[in-house]
Design a protein around this motif. Sequence first.
Motif, PDB file in Angstrom:
ATOM      1  N   SER A  81      -6.317   1.095  -1.203  1.00 40.43           N
ATOM      2  CA  SER A  81      -4.883   1.326  -1.350  1.00 40.43           C
ATOM      3  C   SER A  81      -4.241   0.603  -2.534  1.00 40.43           C
ATOM      4  CB  SER A  81      -4.159   0.895  -0.060  1.00 40.43           C
ATOM      5  OG  SER A  81      -4.413  -0.466   0.230  1.00 40.43           O
ATOM      6  N   THR A 100      -0.424  -6.266   2.899  1.00 42.80           N
ATOM      7  CA  THR A 100      -0.838  -4.918   3.260  1.00 42.80           C
ATOM      8  C   THR A 100      -1.596  -4.930   4.580  1.00 42.80           C
ATOM      9  OG1 THR A 100      -2.137  -2.978   2.588  1.00 42.80           O
ATOM     10  CG2 THR A 100      -2.954  -5.120   1.894  1.00 42.80           C
ATOM     11  N   GLU A 136      -3.423  -2.155   5.134  1.00 46.35           N
ATOM     12  CA  GLU A 136      -4.468  -1.198   4.787  1.00 46.35           C
ATOM     13  C   GLU A 136      -5.529  -1.864   3.918  1.00 46.35           C
ATOM     14  OE1 GLU A 136      -4.549   1.853   5.944  1.00 46.35           O
ATOM     15  OE2 GLU A 136      -2.579   1.819   6.900  1.00 46.35           O
ATOM     16  N   ASN A 137      -6.741  -1.307   3.950  1.00 47.80           N
ATOM     17  CA  ASN A 137      -7.830  -1.843   3.142  1.00 47.80           C
ATOM     18  C   ASN A 137      -7.432  -1.809   1.668  1.00 47.80           C
ATOM     19  OD1 ASN A 137     -10.243  -2.258   1.679  1.00 47.80           O
ATOM     20  ND2 ASN A 137     -11.467  -1.418   3.337  1.00 47.80           N
ATOM     21  N   ILE A 154      -6.803   0.151  11.879  1.00 43.06           N
ATOM     22  CA  ILE A 154      -5.359   0.275  12.082  1.00 43.06           C
ATOM     23  C   ILE A 154      -4.806  -0.612  13.186  1.00 43.06           C
ATOM     24  CG2 ILE A 154      -5.325   2.620  11.183  1.00 43.06           C
ATOM     25  CD1 ILE A 154      -5.239   3.692  13.976  1.00 43.06           C
ATOM     26  N   HIS A 175       0.814  -1.213   0.000  1.00 44.72           N
ATOM     27  CA  HIS A 175       0.000   0.000   0.000  1.00 44.72           C
ATOM     28  C   HIS A 175       0.850   1.267   0.000  1.00 44.72           C
ATOM     29  CE1 HIS A 175       0.709  -1.083   4.249  1.00 44.72           C
ATOM     30  NE2 HIS A 175       0.813   0.221   4.437  1.00 44.72           N
TER      31      HIS A 175
END
Length: 456
Positions: free
Chosen positions: A161, A154, A156-157, A333, A129
């Motif tokens: 991303s 990753t 992150e979503n 997060i 990401h």
Amino acid sequence: MEPDLFTAAAEERQEKDPSSSPLAVRMRPRTLDEVVGQQHLLKPGSPLRRLVGEGSGGPAGPSSVLLWGPPGIGKTTLAYVVSRATQKRFVELSAITAGVKEVRAVIDGARRASGGYGKETVLFLDEIHRFSKAQQDSLLPAVENRWVTLIAATTENPYFSIISPLLSRSLLLTLESLTDDDLRSLMHRALTEERGLGGAVTLAEDAEAHLLRISGGDARRALTALEAAAGAAISKGDPEITLETLEETVDRAAVKYDRDGDQHYDVASALIKSIRGSDVDAALHYLARMIEAGEDPRFIARRLMISASEDIGLADPTALPLAVAAAQAVAMIGFPEAALTLSHATIALALAPKSNAATMAISAAQADVRNGLAGAVPPHLRDGHYKGAAKLGHAQGYVYPHDVPGGIAAQQYAPDEVKGKRYYTPTRYGAEARYADVVEKVRERLSGESPADGRH
């Protein structure tokens, strides 16, 4: 010279002298059956099983896999296992330090290895990401032409991303946080297996509980702390890792907090009562205790959302959206960064004006309903959108509020049994003072006691 000579040499050195590598590396699973946790991805016939050639048809599936999940739960490990099981070269890059130049070099090396040695390559790209759109675009030819098996990780979503062309060409696998049982099993293996600590020390029960708490579901963190504590115990000649030794090693004191016992509820209660009492410092103290004890951040966030409605309400209408946003951020997060979000929300809620008027209002209304005060809906409020409704008198005589000056029609809304009941009594604190000014005027107009003048 074979392109993966250095990787092979490193593995050979580790097999001859396991102690040359960190414990977290030595305990890295060699097969999918040794992987701890992620059982939803490891069932017979699962995409991961097929990717390593298990089941009918041999190796199959996409040439790109996206692993999405919090840190320390085995994303790198799964990539390594796939490489080992398929006898492919394993090349690891981090998007934090690598760029397009490094990616192209790996791809060129993969093409040479495939053509010259007939050996395919697994490219593990961590933190994908962090790559820009252009950098992610550089991966597409290798994925489309199957020059490499790309396994990207990753936290992150990926829908936000990762670029759509790469996402559509990849198998997305969502990894779950490791449970205490998963980590306990991993630590037991690390303590007893020859490639781990080989039975050199044992782990006291209270030390194990503390280690589980400070690990926060992160296997790498757990094994790193265990290795450091084991080294300290061995240097002192102790056959057991005690809580004292563990505290000295990781420089983090054990917090008296049982996530399944009284302390769990007592500290959570103290947090909410400190927020209710506007003591921001006490609230932060209890928040810190919960965080340091390894409490699930989602549990804390849920309590803050409840507090926003129960104790602040309309005195600050922004409190609940803020708490909800904090809960969403925490879910995305995780720790350690989630501590900042929880602190942000806790401070804001503690210092917000307080009102329990909304809480008292719904409690009073529910009490009346439970006591049988739930009469028939007035005929003019009933549904009139069906044939025959008019003959029954339904929706007849209803005054559309938008058609009258001021937008408030003098008509009865409540059933006869609770007509005139006053459930909501606003305070004069914060933004709720406005509601206090408005509510009595509105009630007067609804009853027909006050003329509509177009102003609220």
